[in-house]
Design an enzyme around this catalytic site. Structure first.
Site, PDB file in Angstrom:
ATOM      1  N   ASN A 422       0.831  -1.195   0.000  1.00 51.90           N
ATOM      2  CA  ASN A 422       0.000   0.000   0.000  1.00 51.90           C
ATOM      3  C   ASN A 422       0.868   1.247   0.000  1.00 51.90           C
ATOM      4  O   ASN A 422       1.710   1.427   0.890  1.00 51.90           O
ATOM      5  CB  ASN A 422      -0.891   0.010   1.244  1.00 51.90           C
ATOM      6  N   GLU A 423       0.710   2.080  -1.011  1.00 54.46           N
ATOM      7  CA  GLU A 423       1.276   3.432  -1.061  1.00 54.46           C
ATOM      8  C   GLU A 423       2.790   3.485  -0.880  1.00 54.46           C
ATOM      9  O   GLU A 423       3.301   4.270  -0.071  1.00 54.46           O
ATOM     10  CB  GLU A 423       0.600   4.337  -0.024  1.00 54.46           C
ATOM     11  N   TRP A 560     -12.844   4.578   1.979  1.00 50.81           N
ATOM     12  CA  TRP A 560     -12.073   4.759   3.198  1.00 50.81           C
ATOM     13  C   TRP A 560     -12.902   5.702   4.072  1.00 50.81           C
ATOM     14  O   TRP A 560     -12.863   6.905   3.871  1.00 50.81           O
ATOM     15  CB  TRP A 560     -10.686   5.353   2.915  1.00 50.81           C
ATOM     16  N   LYS A 581     -13.059   9.336   8.902  1.00 52.20           N
ATOM     17  CA  LYS A 581     -13.627   9.132   7.566  1.00 52.20           C
ATOM     18  C   LYS A 581     -14.621   7.971   7.526  1.00 52.20           C
ATOM     19  O   LYS A 581     -15.153   7.636   6.459  1.00 52.20           O
ATOM     20  CB  LYS A 581     -12.514   8.893   6.542  1.00 52.20           C
TER      21      LYS A 581
END
Length: 690
Positions: A422-423, A560, A581
């Site tokens: 991830n990222e 998300w 969120k």
């Protein structure tokens, strides 16, 4: 203490009565604990009388600022202890002949070293997978001393190094002692069950099922036996059986590759029908079953075509849903019950998700098992997040975590794709080598599932994003940058660049506080600021879904976030150290309006919901009523007046009303198929300003 001795004696009695079948002894009560690096604490004679008494599962961060404990409220950015701590437990033991003993840890963050009677029996690096050690030679008759040093400090050799979540330290999942016969199924293969069952092919009226069953002979002599594997239907009836003879030398490990043909099988079809078989493998010697394990089996295949079409059992099955962070509860961190895990998944099931992305690490086993039962597909990934170390040790650790993830969740039909990261923020040789090796590991261990990667922060077609079978993107148009509607043009442009590459959206979302109400919203809030009005989140998600649902080439869309969760890095919204969120509040008591927007679009069950119900004191007399519903039309009325029929367009119905001074009651109703009437109402106040 007497109660604990009684439980141990009962366990030993059961073991003597059935000496060949594996038994498990929970090691939950009676632990001593200190949040310090106590030198010499591994020694049996060490004085721990002043240590705290705790039960396991346990975390030593539950009350730290930033974790969600009592100290967190009202403080600025959260801080919490990241360092070593010790656990010690006395175990009364009576060795049984012909028995092996395994220590099982459900999870310990991030690094654990284990001693038994002063002898180190093993260590584990990685915070989210189960691990086991064979302690047969270290256990003695009578009292034994188990000592565990746990350390959640950042370690350059252990992933994750970074992330928007808290690293809860401790023995935060179950600990138990497992007794097995000397000839036994292999429970030490990355703490898996020793069985890997899968659907290898689906025909018109039959399915080919494969099973790999591993057995270890810890006897001093060779062993000849059979591996007898049965597939049981949901009623417990055997519908297929295979027998494989095997002979193993002392200390040897062997596997049986078994094939089954299921005639007219009932398929695992996601939300439509989550039918579960069970695969039971027995080790049979001299006509007697001496060891046995069972695992779930969902007869299903999963694939993603180049055009982004997801195929479940060869039929199109769109993947849409939420990200869920590692389960936690306020004041307890990751110490959650199975019922609480079920509650989280039930909330998402009622919203109508077809899939969930488990961010950003292996979750408790109950998450996977419950998703099997609900028919929710899962993306589950290793904790390679943002940062990485260039060393071989770091890469080797990540590959080991991938092997554990696959070994422990391979049999769950809900698991649809393996996530390799991830990222990642760099695209150098080391970064690409890590992702390439993780992808190769996943494809080698499991060629029946696709792989994926969640990309961000580099060019959309950077080599980092090209290792896995599919790629998805973390994109926050309308929250961190530009406007919500930009998600559509971005997706079109990327699809035009890579028309044969399956692309999806792994994260999109906006913060929202149920305490912050602004209807209508004047401008985009500051993402890192205090004011996060709920209505902006609602508008964000309405616009995003209307854009994304028109683009079937997006193989996945994941919000998300499903549920607000603690993150010490955050200092925004209505309280610090929370990522807000989520579509549901951290306490699970309130579903935000955006939750109902997706329920209107995704759920099969009829529903209607009036939005902005918490914006009680209106600032203008003219107000737009917005209702989310999956009914074709609804009726609305104000203050007991005449009902007005309003069409539902794109799962929304709107009606502009004029409030009178004081309290105003708005009611909505709709008739579902079968004649059931659904209702909702809100009360809003309006006071003329002087």
């Amino acid at each position: 203490m007497m109660k604990r001795i009684g439980l141990i004696l009962a366990w030993l009695t059961a073991l003597i009565a059935v000496p060949v079948v594996a038994q498990e002894l929970p090691l939950a009560e009676g632990w001593r604990f200190v949040k310090d690096d106590a030198k010499g604490a591994e020694r049996p004679g060490f004085d721990d009388a002043r240590w705290a008494r705790v039960a396991v599962p346990h975390t030593y961060n539950a009350e730290d600022s930033g974790i969600g404990g009592a100290k967190a409220r009202g403080e600025p950015e959260g801080v919490y202890y990241r360092g070593p701590a010790w656990y010690r437990l006395k175990i009364d033991h009576k060795p049984q002949p012909g028995t092996r003993y395994l220590l099982h840890f459900g999870g310990a963050t991030l690094k654990a070293d284990v001693w038994l009677n002063g002898t180190k029996v093993g260590g584990h690096a990685g915070g989210y997978a189960a691990f086991r050690f064979d302690v047969t030679s270290s256990l003695k008759a009578g009292e034994n001393l188990l000592a565990v040093r746990v350390d959640n400090a950042k370690n350059p050799q252990i992933s994750p190094l970074n992330g928007d979540f808290n690293i809860f330290g401790g023995l935060y999942r179950e600990v138990k002692l497992i007794a097995t016969p000397e000839l036994h199924l292999d429970r030490l293969d990355h703490a898996g069950p020793g069985i890997r069952a899968r659907t290898e092919a689906l025909g018109k009226n039959a399915a080919t099922i494969g099973a790999t069953v591993a057995v270890v002979n810890d006897r001093a002599a060779p062993a000849s036996f059979q591996i007898v594997t049965r597939i049981l239907d949901a009623t417990g009836k055997a519908v297929a059986t295979q027998r494989s003879p095997l002979t193993l030398a002392p200390g040897a490990r062997g596997t049986a590759e078994q094939k089954f043909t299921l005639k007219s099988p009932k398929l695992w079809e996601g939300r439509k029908s989550a039918y579960l078989y069970r695969v039971v493998s027995d080790v049979v010697a001299n006509g007697r079953t001496i060891d046995s394990q069972s695992v779930p089996l969902g007869v299903r295949t999963i694939a993603v075509k180049q055009d982004g079409t997801v195929l479940l059992n060869g039929k199109r099955y769109p993947l849409y849903g939420v990200n869920l962070q590692h389960p936690s509860r306020y004041g307890r961190g990751p110490i959650v019950t199975q019922a609480e895990i079920d509650e989280d998944l039930q909330l998402m099931d009622e919203m109508g998700v077809t899939a969930i992305r488990l961010a950003h690490m292996q979750h408790p086993q109950r998450v996977y098992d419950r998703a099997d039962e609900l028919g929710i597909l899962l993306l589950t990934e290793v904790p390679l997040i943002d940062d990485h170390d260039q060393s071989d040790a770091f890469r080797i650790n990540l590959v080991a975590q991938m092997r554990e993830l696959i070994a422990q969740t391979f049999n769950n039909p809900s698991v649809a794709l393996w996530g390799i990261g991830n990222e990642i923020r760099k695209s150098d040789a080391a970064s690409n080598r890590i992702l390439a090796e993780l992808n190769t590991t996943a494809k080698t261990l499991d060629p029946w599932r696709p792989t994926t990667y969640a990309h961000c922060c580099l060019d959309d077609n950077d080599p980092i994003a090209l290792h896995s079978d599919t790629v998805s993107y973390n994109r926050y148009f309308g929250w961190y940058w530009t406007k919500s509607e930009d998600i559509g043009p971005w997706a079109d442009e990327l699809h035009a660049k890579m028309p044969t590459r399956p692309i999806g959206v792994s994260e999109y979302g906006a913060g929202a506080s149920i305490l912050h109400q602004e209807d209508p919203v004047v401008k985009r809030p500051e993402s890192n600021g205090y004011w996060h009005p709920e209505q902006y989140q609602t508008d964000f998600h309405v616009k995003h879904w209307l854009e994304m649902k028109k683009r079937p080439f997006l193989w996945s869309t994941f919000i998300w976030l499903g549920i607000d969760f603690p993150s010490f890095k955050r200092n925004e919204g209505d309280r610090p150290a929370i990522n807000d969120k989520g579509l549901v509040t951290e306490d699970r008591q309130t579903k935000k309006d955006a939750y109902y927007w997706y329920q209107a679009n995704w759920a099969e069950k009829p529903m209607l919901h009036i939005t902005s119900r918490r914006d009680v004191d209106k600032r203008t007399s003219q107000v737009k009523v917005m209702v989310f519903s999956n009914l074709p039309t609804i009726e609305l009325r104000l203050n007991g007046g005449a009902w007005k029929t309003v069409p539902v367009t794109d799962r929304m119905a709107t009606w502009t009303i004029e409030l009178t001074k004081g309290e105003n009651r708005v009611e909505a109703r709709g008739r579902a198929a079968g004649g059931t009437t659904l209702t909702d109402n809100v009360t809003w106040r309006f006071a003329t300003r002087p």
